[in-house]
Write a protein that holds these residues in place. Sequence first.
Motif, PDB file in Angstrom:
ATOM      1  N   VAL A  48      -3.610   5.104 -13.960  1.00 43.16           N
ATOM      2  CA  VAL A  48      -4.449   3.789 -14.330  1.00 43.16           C
ATOM      3  C   VAL A  48      -3.718   2.384 -14.346  1.00 43.16           C
ATOM      4  N   ALA A  49      -2.547   2.472 -15.011  1.00 42.43           N
ATOM      5  CA  ALA A  49      -1.878   1.323 -15.073  1.00 42.43           C
ATOM      6  C   ALA A  49      -1.569   0.734 -13.803  1.00 42.43           C
ATOM      7  N   ASN A  50      -0.839   1.578 -12.945  1.00 44.72           N
ATOM      8  CA  ASN A  50      -0.730   1.277 -11.643  1.00 44.72           C
ATOM      9  C   ASN A  50      -1.710   0.676 -10.547  1.00 44.72           C
ATOM     10  N   SER A  51      -2.914   1.563 -10.913  1.00 44.09           N
ATOM     11  CA  SER A  51      -4.188   1.060  -9.909  1.00 44.09           C
ATOM     12  C   SER A  51      -4.605  -0.246 -10.764  1.00 44.09           C
ATOM     13  N   GLY A  95       0.829  -1.334  -0.161  1.00 44.94           N
ATOM     14  CA  GLY A  95       0.093  -0.028   0.015  1.00 44.94           C
ATOM     15  C   GLY A  95       0.861   1.205   0.008  1.00 44.94           C
ATOM     16  N   PHE A  96       1.870   1.104   0.819  1.00 42.42           N
ATOM     17  CA  PHE A  96       2.916   2.055   1.023  1.00 42.42           C
ATOM     18  C   PHE A  96       3.499   2.527  -0.714  1.00 42.42           C
ATOM     19  N   VAL A  97       4.062   1.690  -1.126  1.00 47.85           N
ATOM     20  CA  VAL A  97       4.509   1.712  -2.355  1.00 47.85           C
ATOM     21  C   VAL A  97       3.714   2.277  -3.404  1.00 47.85           C
ATOM     22  N   HIS A  98       2.551   1.764  -3.443  1.00 50.60           N
ATOM     23  CA  HIS A  98       1.470   2.221  -4.569  1.00 50.60           C
ATOM     24  C   HIS A  98       1.216   3.682  -4.363  1.00 50.60           C
ATOM     25  N   SER A  99       0.868   4.088  -3.006  1.00 50.65           N
ATOM     26  CA  SER A  99       0.523   5.291  -2.513  1.00 50.65           C
ATOM     27  C   SER A  99       1.595   6.248  -3.043  1.00 50.65           C
ATOM     28  N   THR A 100       2.928   6.030  -2.685  1.00 54.07           N
ATOM     29  CA  THR A 100       4.058   6.790  -3.022  1.00 54.07           C
ATOM     30  C   THR A 100       4.196   7.019  -4.598  1.00 54.07           C
ATOM     31  N   VAL A 101       3.905   6.070  -5.433  1.00 49.08           N
ATOM     32  CA  VAL A 101       3.949   6.224  -6.768  1.00 49.08           C
ATOM     33  C   VAL A 101       2.888   7.345  -6.945  1.00 49.08           C
ATOM     34  N   GLN A 102       1.674   7.149  -6.937  1.00 50.44           N
ATOM     35  CA  GLN A 102       0.525   8.021  -7.122  1.00 50.44           C
ATOM     36  C   GLN A 102       0.571   9.331  -6.724  1.00 50.44           C
ATOM     37  N   THR A 103       1.097   9.520  -5.235  1.00 49.26           N
ATOM     38  CA  THR A 103       1.347  10.984  -4.996  1.00 49.26           C
ATOM     39  C   THR A 103       2.705  11.316  -5.528  1.00 49.26           C
ATOM     40  N   LEU A 104       3.452  10.932  -5.745  1.00 50.28           N
ATOM     41  CA  LEU A 104       4.776  11.709  -6.449  1.00 50.28           C
ATOM     42  C   LEU A 104       4.334  12.002  -7.788  1.00 50.28           C
ATOM     43  N   LEU A 105       3.762  11.328  -8.585  1.00 47.61           N
ATOM     44  CA  LEU A 105       3.061  11.719  -9.931  1.00 47.61           C
ATOM     45  C   LEU A 105       2.202  12.854  -9.961  1.00 47.61           C
ATOM     46  N   THR A 106       1.357  12.856  -8.932  1.00 50.28           N
ATOM     47  CA  THR A 106       0.453  13.898  -8.954  1.00 50.28           C
ATOM     48  C   THR A 106       1.094  15.162  -8.301  1.00 50.28           C
TER      49      THR A 106
END
Length: 311
Positions: free
Chosen positions: A198-201, A150-161
């Motif tokens: 979208v690909a990440n999620s 969950g941390f890795v996924h959220s970090t990717v989404q947050t950094l991109l945004t």
Amino acid sequence: MENASSVKEFILFGLSENQRVQKICFVMFLFFYIIIVAGNLLIVITVISSQHLNSPMYFFLSYLSFVDICYSSVTAPKMIADFLVENKTISFVGCIAQLFGVHFFGCTEIFILTMMAYDRYTAICRPLHYTTLMTRRVCSQMVIGSWVGGFVHSTVQTLLTSCLPFCGPNKIDHYFCDVHPLLQLACIDTYTVGIIVVANSGMIALSCFLILVISYIMILVSLRSQMSGGRHKALSTCGSHITVVILFFGPCTFTYIRPSSDLSEDKSIALFYTIITPMLNPLIYTLRNEEVKSAMKKLWSRKVISEKGQV
């Protein structure tokens, strides 16, 4: 958090701009949030305090309930407070923090639900190896893996945004900060970032969904050869989990696996996985589970007895 943005805060539209509707929503969602915290906290306390609820299924359930409290607490208090104010603002840093929290706890819940499906598969399809496969150490490692994922996924989404420049409109047609609404406010073309998001999620949602489907297909095949009594108990246990999976995975997958076009539709769907499902989880897992209900009664009896002893 530093980036090239001139926007220092965002304005949330919330669920409604009608003052009367907002007052009704304030009472209703405050009641919902109290149920979420009380119901899920009761399950956590019951599992921790009961000696009979020491199986992996209840170990995962206690963490699921804890994650549900955290997940709803990222969005619900702010949404409830905003019903009472005219200007629903949130700072840039606060917005990014909320975005991180939503994806962190949401993704962790997806992984825990997947672990629970694997637990049921092991218990029903490989009963002789269950105690050796699902030890407390293995279960703890699976939960830690869920948090890390969950941390890795959220970090990717947050950094991109957060690295996108926001220099124009700052109004978000939602009740919390999420990826799709923020992408629409960025000053640059966000097509590539949107595809990555979208690909990440989608990769996480589809892979976990595939594991869930395979697990329950194998469970159903295995149950065909079991006695009716054992089959009924297994189906009852799995039924609760399948209900929660549908309530959470369905709306969540619909929102994040596709490029968003209708934000007003997205925020209505978001209520299911941020408010409705966390509120229903305690009811779904306790109403049809005699072990949990019995443990809750014993916990309540001990509390009453201790209070009488103090009088």
